[in-house]
Design an enzyme around this catalytic site. Structure first.
Site, PDB file in Angstrom:
ATOM      1  N   SER A  84     -43.037 -23.668  19.450  1.00 52.24           N
ATOM      2  CA  SER A  84     -44.033 -24.629  19.698  1.00 52.24           C
ATOM      3  C   SER A  84     -45.229 -24.495  18.771  1.00 52.24           C
ATOM      4  CB  SER A  84     -44.605 -24.051  21.020  1.00 52.24           C
ATOM      5  OG  SER A  84     -43.901 -24.198  21.878  1.00 52.24           O
TER       6      SER A  84
ATOM      7  N   ASP B 158     -51.611 -17.214  22.154  1.00 56.12           N
ATOM      8  CA  ASP B 158     -50.779 -18.383  22.241  1.00 56.12           C
ATOM      9  C   ASP B 158     -50.995 -19.104  23.395  1.00 56.12           C
ATOM     10  OD1 ASP B 158     -49.436 -17.094  20.110  1.00 56.12           O
ATOM     11  OD2 ASP B 158     -48.597 -15.816  21.472  1.00 56.12           O
TER      12      ASP B 158
ATOM     13  N   GLU C 257     -37.942 -24.368  13.212  1.00 52.75           N
ATOM     14  CA  GLU C 257     -39.315 -24.128  13.268  1.00 52.75           C
ATOM     15  C   GLU C 257     -39.938 -24.830  11.749  1.00 52.75           C
ATOM     16  OE1 GLU C 257     -41.029 -20.184  13.668  1.00 52.75           O
ATOM     17  OE2 GLU C 257     -39.460 -19.479  14.688  1.00 52.75           O
TER      18      GLU C 257
ATOM     19  N   SER D  49     -41.772 -17.900   5.410  1.00 55.98           N
ATOM     20  CA  SER D  49     -40.719 -19.003   5.299  1.00 55.98           C
ATOM     21  C   SER D  49     -41.304 -20.209   5.710  1.00 55.98           C
ATOM     22  CB  SER D  49     -39.438 -18.754   5.997  1.00 55.98           C
ATOM     23  OG  SER D  49     -39.555 -18.635   7.281  1.00 55.98           O
TER      24      SER D  49
ATOM     25  N   ASN E 204     -51.212 -22.983  15.321  1.00 52.82           N
ATOM     26  CA  ASN E 204     -50.058 -21.832  15.071  1.00 52.82           C
ATOM     27  C   ASN E 204     -48.795 -22.297  15.621  1.00 52.82           C
ATOM     28  OD1 ASN E 204     -49.411 -18.968  15.014  1.00 52.82           O
ATOM     29  ND2 ASN E 204     -49.574 -18.983  17.358  1.00 52.82           N
TER      30      ASN E 204
ATOM     31  N   HIS F 223     -45.397 -20.874  17.025  1.00 54.25           N
ATOM     32  CA  HIS F 223     -45.031 -19.600  18.082  1.00 54.25           C
ATOM     33  C   HIS F 223     -43.544 -19.943  18.462  1.00 54.25           C
ATOM     34  CE1 HIS F 223     -45.456 -16.451  20.827  1.00 54.25           C
ATOM     35  NE2 HIS F 223     -44.851 -17.204  21.615  1.00 54.25           N
TER      36      HIS F 223
ATOM     37  N   THR G   6     -56.902 -21.378  20.538  1.00 53.59           N
ATOM     38  CA  THR G   6     -58.009 -21.141  21.531  1.00 53.59           C
ATOM     39  C   THR G   6     -58.048 -19.497  21.638  1.00 53.59           C
ATOM     40  OG1 THR G   6     -56.823 -21.151  23.273  1.00 53.59           O
ATOM     41  CG2 THR G   6     -57.768 -23.325  22.651  1.00 53.59           C
TER      42      THR G   6
ATOM     43  N   MET H   9     -49.968 -12.088  12.277  1.00 58.91           N
ATOM     44  CA  MET H   9     -49.827 -11.294  13.257  1.00 58.91           C
ATOM     45  C   MET H   9     -51.156 -10.681  13.643  1.00 58.91           C
ATOM     46  SD  MET H   9     -46.604 -11.901  13.804  1.00 58.91           S
ATOM     47  CE  MET H   9     -46.149 -10.814  15.097  1.00 58.91           C
ATOM     48  N   ARG H  10     -52.241 -11.336  14.266  1.00 62.54           N
ATOM     49  CA  ARG H  10     -53.236 -10.629  14.553  1.00 62.54           C
ATOM     50  C   ARG H  10     -54.042 -11.342  15.519  1.00 62.54           C
ATOM     51  NH1 ARG H  10     -55.941  -6.396  12.245  1.00 62.54           N
ATOM     52  NH2 ARG H  10     -54.411  -6.363  10.563  1.00 62.54           N
ATOM     53  N   ILE H  11     -54.528 -10.877  16.713  1.00 60.38           N
ATOM     54  CA  ILE H  11     -55.147 -11.548  17.512  1.00 60.38           C
ATOM     55  C   ILE H  11     -56.681 -11.753  17.221  1.00 60.38           C
ATOM     56  CG2 ILE H  11     -55.782 -11.336  19.882  1.00 60.38           C
ATOM     57  CD1 ILE H  11     -53.407  -9.622  20.681  1.00 60.38           C
ATOM     58  N   LEU H  12     -57.035 -12.974  17.301  1.00 64.27           N
ATOM     59  CA  LEU H  12     -58.417 -13.381  16.729  1.00 64.27           C
ATOM     60  C   LEU H  12     -59.257 -13.329  17.962  1.00 64.27           C
ATOM     61  CD1 LEU H  12     -57.003 -16.083  14.481  1.00 64.27           C
ATOM     62  CD2 LEU H  12     -58.063 -13.921  13.483  1.00 64.27           C
TER      63      LEU H  12
HETATM   64  C1  GRF Z   1     -42.104 -17.455  12.720  1.00 64.60           C
HETATM   65  O1  GRF Z   1     -40.930 -17.355  13.768  1.00 64.60           O
HETATM   66  C2  GRF Z   1     -43.218 -18.182  13.745  1.00 64.60           C
HETATM   67  O2  GRF Z   1     -43.081 -18.664  14.632  1.00 64.60           O
HETATM   68  C3  GRF Z   1     -44.042 -16.766  14.014  1.00 64.60           C
HETATM   69  O3  GRF Z   1     -43.797 -15.847  13.054  1.00 64.60           O
HETATM   70  C4  GRF Z   1     -42.711 -16.178  12.314  1.00 64.60           C
HETATM   71  C5  GRF Z   1     -43.091 -16.213  11.058  1.00 64.60           C
HETATM   72  O4  GRF Z   1     -42.010 -16.355   9.998  1.00 64.60           O
HETATM   73  N1  GRF Z   1     -45.228 -16.883  14.552  1.00 64.60           N
HETATM   74  P1  GRF Z   1     -42.230 -16.885   8.605  1.00 64.60           P
HETATM   75  O5  GRF Z   1     -43.202 -15.514   7.735  1.00 64.60           O
HETATM   76  O6  GRF Z   1     -42.852 -18.060   8.220  1.00 64.60           O
HETATM   77  O7  GRF Z   1     -40.961 -16.828   7.772  1.00 64.60           O
END
Ligand code: GRF
Length: 236
Positions: free
Chosen positions: A144, A153, A182, A20, A115, A117, A149, A98-101
């Site tokens: 945020s 987060d 967001e 989204s 990013n 968050h 880095t 959703m991956r730690i780099l």
């Molecule tokens: C959001 O809440 C963002 O802050 C977090 O993951 C979610 C992603 O949502 N990092 P979407 O895939 O952009 O809908």
């Protein structure tokens, strides 16, 4: 990084899910052509991420880079790096990736990867941010955008948006109320990156060579890209 007149700024967006934020950003770039930027590719580590369909609907190139069963993290990241670099991106935007780099990967894009968050960093790095804010009885929650880095987060925070936590809030309702904020935070922050000289060196952010000492707040020191949606009922 500003675009010059001939070359739109090149953005690569990394996602793992719904997308989204990606859709909100693409809509903003369409609605505000003066920003002169394009999402050249959306990269996902999940082949079934619904955000990939959204990207395809917009006609944006999609790339799926999933880890193979017998692959090391560094081999996976090398493939990911290769795909991103092929796009010659000016900015890399992690929007629900959703991956730690690793530190090595992050170093490749130092100062040009952000990013989004869902917490008021430095509070609640990692997962389950909404529930953690409720458990702590925080009166205010938010989101945020930070430079990425090696610390999860943990990079310098460029911008934030906040909203009051309501007595009846669950993690679900809090997330639902935060999501549109967001989207606006991401749009406004990317617009800032596209129109001003924003730099991040050695954990310090500057805008037009002036040091930013605390995160910009949407609706206060960060202009909403679509001011007709002025912030209401969210504590501002
Ligand atoms: C959001 O809440 C963002 O802050 C977090 O993951 C979610 C992603 O949502 N990092 P979407 O895939 O952009 O809908």
């Amino acid at each position: 990084m500003r675009a010059d007149n001939n070359h739109p700024t090149r953005l690569v967006v990394l996602i793992s899910g719904r997308g989204s934020n990606l859709a909100a950003l693409q809509q903003a770039l369409t609605d505000h052509p003066h920003l002169n930027a394009e999402i050249t590719a959306v990269v996902s580590d999940q082949s079934t991420a619904p955000g990939l369909d959204k990207a395809r609907d917009w006609g944006i190139s999609t790339l799926v880079v999933t880890p193979k069963a017998d692959e090391t993290k560094s081999a996976f990241e090398l493939r990911l790096l290769h795909q991103i670099n092929k796009q010659r991106p000016d900015w890399i935007i992690l929007a629900g990736f959703m991956r730690i780099l690793s530190a090595d990967f992050v170093a490749e894009f130092a100062g040009r990867m952000i990013n989004i968050h869902p917490s008021l960093l430095p509070k609640y790095r990692g997962l389950n941010t909404h529930q953690r804010a409720l458990d702590a009885q925080d009166p205010i929650h938010g989101a945020s955008i930070h430079f990425v880095t090696a610390t999860l987060d943990g990079g310098p925070v460029l911008s934030q948006v906040s909203l009051p936590v309501l007595q009846q809030d669950s993690a679900k309702t809090l997330a639902e109320r935060l999501l549109p904020l967001e989207h606006r935070l991401l749009k406004a922050t990317v617009a800032l990156l596209l129109t001003e000289q924003v730099q991040c060196h050695d954990d310090a952010i500057s805008i037009n060579q002036t040091r930013v000492s605390k995160p910009l707040q949407l609706g206060h020191d960060l202009d909403d890209l679509d001011p007709q949606h002025a912030l209401t009922g969210n504590g501002h």
